[in-house]
Structures are given as C-alpha cells and as structure tokens.
Enzyme design. Sequence first.
Site, mmCIF file in Angstrom:
data_model
loop_
_atom_site.group_PDB
_atom_site.id
_atom_site.type_symbol
_atom_site.label_atom_id
_atom_site.label_comp_id
_atom_site.label_asym_id
_atom_site.label_seq_id
_atom_site.Cartn_x
_atom_site.Cartn_y
_atom_site.Cartn_z
ATOM 1 N N LYS A 23 0.891 -0.952 0.267
ATOM 2 C CA LYS A 23 0.131 0.366 0.046
ATOM 3 C C LYS A 23 1.160 1.034 0.068
ATOM 4 C CE LYS A 23 0.802 1.331 4.301
ATOM 5 N NZ LYS A 23 1.720 2.375 4.485
ATOM 6 N N ASP A 158 -2.683 -1.760 9.493
ATOM 7 C CA ASP A 158 -2.765 -1.911 8.306
ATOM 8 C C ASP A 158 -3.285 -3.167 8.484
ATOM 9 O OD1 ASP A 158 -1.531 0.736 8.953
ATOM 10 O OD2 ASP A 158 0.571 -0.303 7.964
HETATM 11 P P1 ATP Z 1 3.832 0.142 7.797
HETATM 12 O O1 ATP Z 1 4.111 0.232 6.807
HETATM 13 O O2 ATP Z 1 3.334 -1.379 7.800
HETATM 14 O O3 ATP Z 1 4.432 0.136 9.482
HETATM 15 P P2 ATP Z 1 6.677 -1.496 7.208
HETATM 16 O O4 ATP Z 1 6.532 -1.240 5.528
HETATM 17 O O5 ATP Z 1 7.678 0.122 7.294
HETATM 18 O O6 ATP Z 1 5.236 -1.741 7.778
HETATM 19 P P3 ATP Z 1 7.184 -4.296 7.053
HETATM 20 O O7 ATP Z 1 8.012 -4.585 5.893
HETATM 21 O O8 ATP Z 1 6.295 -4.710 6.961
HETATM 22 O O9 ATP Z 1 6.924 -2.509 7.330
HETATM 23 O O10 ATP Z 1 8.217 -4.691 7.819
HETATM 24 C C1 ATP Z 1 8.715 -4.285 9.524
HETATM 25 C C2 ATP Z 1 9.359 -4.844 10.477
HETATM 26 O O11 ATP Z 1 8.663 -5.994 10.968
HETATM 27 C C3 ATP Z 1 10.359 -5.697 9.732
HETATM 28 O O12 ATP Z 1 11.659 -4.714 10.244
HETATM 29 C C4 ATP Z 1 10.755 -7.206 10.787
HETATM 30 O O13 ATP Z 1 11.544 -7.240 11.624
HETATM 31 C C5 ATP Z 1 8.976 -6.674 10.863
HETATM 32 N N1 ATP Z 1 8.253 -8.597 10.256
HETATM 33 C C6 ATP Z 1 7.319 -9.276 11.051
HETATM 34 N N2 ATP Z 1 7.038 -10.284 9.688
HETATM 35 C C7 ATP Z 1 7.242 -9.534 8.395
HETATM 36 C C8 ATP Z 1 7.181 -9.865 7.452
HETATM 37 N N3 ATP Z 1 6.549 -10.960 7.172
HETATM 38 N N4 ATP Z 1 7.512 -9.065 6.538
HETATM 39 C C9 ATP Z 1 8.005 -7.920 6.911
HETATM 40 N N5 ATP Z 1 8.864 -7.369 7.893
HETATM 41 C C10 ATP Z 1 7.976 -8.698 9.171
#
Ligand code: ATP
EC number: 2.7.1.148
Length: 331
Positions: A23, A158
Amino acid sequence: MSADRATAPAPGTASVTVRAPAKVNVQLAVGGRRADGFHALATVFHAVSLYDEVTASTLPASASGEQGTVRITVSGADAAQVPTDGDNLAARAATLLARRAGVPGAVHLHIAKDIPVAGGMAGGSADAAAALLACDRLWGLDTPRATLLELAAELGSDVPFSLVGGTALGTGRGERLTPVEVGGTLHWVFAVADGGLSTPAVYAECDRLRRTDGGGDGEADVPAPEAAPELLAALRAGDAKAVGAALANDLQPAALSLRPALAATLRAGREAGALGALVSGSGPTCAFLAEDAEAAGRLATALEASGTCRAARTATGEVPGAVLLAAADSP
Ligand code: ATP
C-alpha cells in the site's frame, strides 16, 4: 493436482497460495497520541501492484508434533531481513487464527517477498492478511469475513486494509475502513531505499518534532486528523494531476529528519516530471505519481540514474486486497 481458487474443496487440501498487495498512503494525517499509545489517524490507503505471496502448507507429521508449530521460510532479494520466528507477522496471524478457531494450527508458511521490507508499504501486514486467508482455507474453517477483519485489526493497524485492498479511508488507528472511490488507474513509481525505517521510531520522531517545533507541549495542540476533501474529489475524478498535488504525509518531516538523504530522492523525482511525490507511510520508500504508464517508465529510469535510491519500481493502483491464487490437493 492443482485446482483453481474457490472451487477447490477444502478437505484434503495440502497447500494454498494467497497474494496480497503493498500500500501507499496517499494521505496520512497524524493526530495526537491516544491513551493506548497509538496515534489517531485519518489516512487514505491505496493498494498497488507490488505483491507478496504466502503459501500455507500442511506440515508433515514428523514436523508438527508440537501443537501450534508454525514454520516460516522466506524467498526474495530482501529475505534475510525478514524474521522467521514467532515475530513474523504471518506466523502471528496463523497462530491467532488457530487459537480463535480451536484448531492445532501446525503449518508451513512460505513467503515469496517482493514488497520492500520496513519500507512503509505494509509488507508485513500484507503477509499477515495473506496468512489469515491461506490458513483459513487450508484448515477448512470458512471464517466469516467480519471475523477475519477483527483478527486482522488485532494483528496490526494496516492488516485490515491489506485484506480489503482498493482504496479506503482508515480512521481510528487506521483499522476502521471506509471505501474511497477512484475514477481511474493511477501510475506509480516507488523509489526503494537501502535499509528500512522503524515505524515506531518514525512516530516517535514525529512526536519529538511536534514538541520542539510547536514549543512546549506540541502534541496537545495537534488537530484531529481529517481526510482532505480536495484529495477525495481528485481520486473520485481519476485526475492524476490533482491527486499528485494533494498527496500529503504528516510523517514525512520525521522520515526526512531520520533519513535526510530522502530529500534528494524526492527532488530527483519531482525534477524528472512526477505529478506528485511523498514518502510512503513511515518510509523510507518514496512514491511518485506519473501521468501514464510510459511516463512512469521514464520516471523510474531517471530515478535509478539519479543514484538517489537502490531501485525504482513501477506499479499501478488500485488493486484488490489479499486473493486466493491456488489451492493444491494432497496426493
Ligand atoms: P508499515 O508500512 O505497515 O508500517 P513497513 O512496510 O514499514 O510497515 P514491514 O515491511 O511490515 O514494514 O516490516 C517492519 C518490520 O516488521 C521488519 O523490520 C521486520 O522486522 C518485521 N516483520 C515481521 N514480519 C514481517 C514480514 N512478514 N515481512 C516483513 N517484515 C516483517
């Protein structure tokens, strides 16, 4: 034997693959911190065509001796950054669903990761939403949609949107969703950064900047977050130029404070003709809107040549939320 989506019978099913999108928040209005520690949000989520795929398979009896065993494997360029223990959001989703349904919950989840990790594009939430759907199907639960959405909200702010997809206004802490109409396809370029940003750290920096910039208790003065009427009108009209002008992210100053180099990325995209540019969610991925697919391709090339990002990915929106791709029966 491989069978196609919803027509395949659940009993005997040995593996199920679900795809879930990334997203971008085309608006992210951040209010004050609530008593529960979350921030009040008004955010317009928009699902784009970068996907993770989660395959849930029955664990062989030898591996599933322990009740509730969830085995996680991950493939893709950023696989090393994804936890493979109980902290993985997909594992948490499987465990929560199993507990709620009263089933043993032993499962192998393979995540084919294409969404940037810790990039502000809700990759973990996409995996959680995909795992909920995949396990629901694998275990033949047929959980009502409303219950899946409740479980999703327990897993993270989210996650409900990752299930629903499309474009939606998220209020509360982002989990209460209302569909938003979009009058046409939007063409995006995402500049992927080296390394991620921690979402809690970006919110903390946002609070710190508000205290410093606002003088005294800046947080107390934060207005209630609201969706911008001009953005909603631009989306409804499918007017990419107006959408580009209305993109807004209250977390952007915090992301730029923690990662000053992102200013150069945003500048490079704007100079290359983007209709609008912003940090995606908590960053560090930067999102750029283009007029059409061709312009998006040119913009991606220019961003990569600028040397201000690791890679530039084109994508379109809106796209649906988590969908069942395939179910394979046990032999
Ligand atoms: P958001 O936009 O929802 O705040 P994000 O996209 O910035 O999240 P994610 O890729 O969801 O971040 O990852 C955040 C942290 O969550 C990662 O650094 C990792 O340690 C942890 N994590 C746990 N499960 C997952 C997963 N399935 N994929 C990626 N990261 C994960």
